[in-house]
Design a protein around this motif. Structure first.
Motif, short mmCIF file in Angstrom:
data_model
loop_
_atom_site.label_atom_id
_atom_site.label_comp_id
_atom_site.label_asym_id
_atom_site.label_seq_id
_atom_site.Cartn_x
_atom_site.Cartn_y
_atom_site.Cartn_z
N ARG A 109 -1.62 2.46 -5.20
CA ARG A 109 -1.23 3.86 -5.00
C ARG A 109 -2.46 4.75 -4.87
O ARG A 109 -2.85 5.44 -5.81
CB ARG A 109 -0.37 4.32 -6.17
N PRO A 110 -3.09 4.74 -3.69
CA PRO A 110 -4.24 5.62 -3.51
C PRO A 110 -3.82 7.07 -3.34
O PRO A 110 -2.72 7.37 -2.88
CB PRO A 110 -4.87 5.09 -2.22
N GLY A 111 -4.72 7.96 -3.72
CA GLY A 111 -4.53 9.37 -3.43
C GLY A 111 -4.97 9.66 -2.01
O GLY A 111 -4.75 8.86 -1.09
N GLY A 112 -5.64 10.79 -1.81
CA GLY A 112 -6.06 11.14 -0.46
C GLY A 112 -7.08 10.17 0.12
O GLY A 112 -8.01 9.75 -0.57
N TYR B 244 -1.21 0.38 -9.38
CA TYR B 244 -2.57 0.87 -9.60
C TYR B 244 -2.80 2.19 -8.87
O TYR B 244 -2.73 2.25 -7.64
CB TYR B 244 -3.58 -0.16 -9.11
N SER B 245 -3.08 3.25 -9.62
CA SER B 245 -3.43 4.54 -9.04
C SER B 245 -4.92 4.55 -8.72
O SER B 245 -5.75 4.33 -9.60
CB SER B 245 -3.09 5.68 -10.01
N LEU B 246 -5.25 4.83 -7.47
CA LEU B 246 -6.63 4.72 -7.00
C LEU B 246 -7.13 6.07 -6.50
O LEU B 246 -6.39 6.81 -5.84
CB LEU B 246 -6.72 3.71 -5.85
N ASP C 293 -10.14 5.96 -12.93
CA ASP C 293 -11.24 4.99 -12.99
C ASP C 293 -10.74 3.58 -12.68
O ASP C 293 -11.38 2.59 -13.03
CB ASP C 293 -11.91 5.02 -14.36
N THR C 294 -9.62 3.47 -11.98
CA THR C 294 -9.02 2.17 -11.71
C THR C 294 -9.92 1.29 -10.86
O THR C 294 -10.03 0.08 -11.10
CB THR C 294 -7.66 2.35 -11.01
N VAL C 295 -10.56 1.87 -9.85
CA VAL C 295 -11.46 1.08 -9.00
C VAL C 295 -12.55 0.43 -9.85
O VAL C 295 -12.83 -0.78 -9.74
CB VAL C 295 -12.07 1.94 -7.89
N GLU C 296 -13.16 1.22 -10.73
CA GLU C 296 -14.24 0.68 -11.57
C GLU C 296 -13.72 -0.37 -12.54
O GLU C 296 -14.36 -1.40 -12.75
CB GLU C 296 -14.92 1.82 -12.32
N LYS C 297 -12.54 -0.14 -13.11
CA LYS C 297 -11.98 -1.12 -14.05
C LYS C 297 -11.68 -2.44 -13.36
O LYS C 297 -11.91 -3.52 -13.92
CB LYS C 297 -10.71 -0.56 -14.69
N LEU C 298 -11.16 -2.39 -12.15
CA LEU C 298 -10.78 -3.62 -11.45
C LEU C 298 -11.98 -4.33 -10.84
O LEU C 298 -12.03 -5.57 -10.84
CB LEU C 298 -9.76 -3.31 -10.36
N LEU C 299 -12.94 -3.56 -10.32
CA LEU C 299 -14.04 -4.17 -9.57
C LEU C 299 -15.34 -4.26 -10.34
O LEU C 299 -16.27 -4.92 -9.89
CB LEU C 299 -14.27 -3.37 -8.27
N LEU D 113 0.86 -1.18 0.00
CA LEU D 113 0.00 0.00 0.00
C LEU D 113 0.90 1.23 0.00
O LEU D 113 1.44 1.62 1.03
CB LEU D 113 -0.92 -0.01 1.21
N SER D 114 1.04 1.84 -1.16
CA SER D 114 1.97 2.94 -1.38
C SER D 114 1.20 4.26 -1.40
O SER D 114 0.27 4.46 -0.61
CB SER D 114 2.72 2.70 -2.69
#
Length: 272
Positions: free
Chosen positions: A124-127, A179-181, A247-253, A96-97
């Protein structure tokens, strides 16, 4: 090898990650400092250990294939012995970066992991939306004083980070991925406060605080001047260059990321 080791298992992301894995019947082991206070679901193997004390980690790493790593501090060099131990005993690591790791301790840890020989994936989540819990007492008083009210961010719900982690940990094809989240929308910090106030049933206003005053408070709380300065610089930058929406969350989930308004409803009781 028998399963997955989760570090940070009682934290904002970890508790959802452990629960979801356990509910899905996935063998999961949780690393905790105090098993008596862990309060994790039945079926989760709880093992005592401390990432800052590598000599305590051998029982937790026995017969583990994959490790979810959340590093508990700002010192990257201290992570190297832990990464070496993981590489000796496991095959894969999910770290978790941070959304923009360059120039932070996250980038050094990522490089250590890449050199380790482990199959790796970086989240790689943002805020984090949970960071706004730091305003809770001010929200109860009706005024939030914080710098950069016009800083625009795409905060992510901790459950979305956990759900992405579950997907990565339990499916193939993620080796070497970063993955940028983010959440699905941007809100300024002043708008975030308004949304929280609405969810909590309180009238709350925003008042801009000087960065200099905020720096003094954050130094007292965090103690790391370089991290404080980097955080303030990042928040200031989001005024003119808003945080990226991915849109990484939507693409993955296969479903949209949760909104900040949904997060505020989930946590309304924390602000009352």
């Amino acid at each position: 090898m028998s399963g997955i080791l989760i570090t940070g298992a009682t934290g904002n992301v970890g508790k959802h990650l452990v629960t979801t894995l356990a509910d899905g019947g996935v063998p999961v082991r949780a690393l905790v400092r105090d098993p008596g206070r862990a309060a994790l679901p039945q079926g989760v193997e709880v093992v005592q250990g401390d990432l800052t004390l590598p000599e305590t980690l051998a029982p937790a790493l026995a017969d583990v294939e994959t490790v979810f790593l959340l590093w508990p501090g700002f010192e990257a060099r201290a992570a190297q012995p832990v990464i070496d131990l993981i590489a000796e005993r496991a095959r894969r690591i999910v770290y978790l970066s941070a959304h923009v790791p360059d120039g932070t301790f996250h980038s050094e840890i990522e490089r250590s992991i890449q050199r380790s020989g482990l199959t790796w994936t970086f989240l790689r989540p943002g805020g984090f939306a949970t960071n706004t819990l730091g305003w809770a007492e001010q929200i109860r008083q009706g005024v939030v004083r914080w710098p950069y009210g016009r800083a625009s961010r795409a905060l992510i719900h901790e459950k979305d980070i956990a759900d992405v982690a579950v997907h990565v940990l339990t499916s193939a094809g993620h080796g070497g991925a970063a993955y940028s989240l983010s959440g699905p929308e941007r809100l300024t910090q002043a708008e975030q406060v308004a949304v929280i106030g609405e969810a909590a049933g309180r009238a709350v206003r925003w008042e801009d605080q000087s960065p200099e005053e905020a720096r003094e408070q954050l130094l007292a709380a965090w103690g790391d001047a370089s991290f404080v300065d980097a955080a303030l610089a990042a928040w200031g930058a989001f005024v003119d260059a808003p945080e990226e929406v991915t849109d990484t969350v939507e693409k993955l989930l296969g479903r949209p990321a949760r909104t900040f308004r949904a997060w505020a409803r989930d946590h309304a009781a924390d602000f009352r």
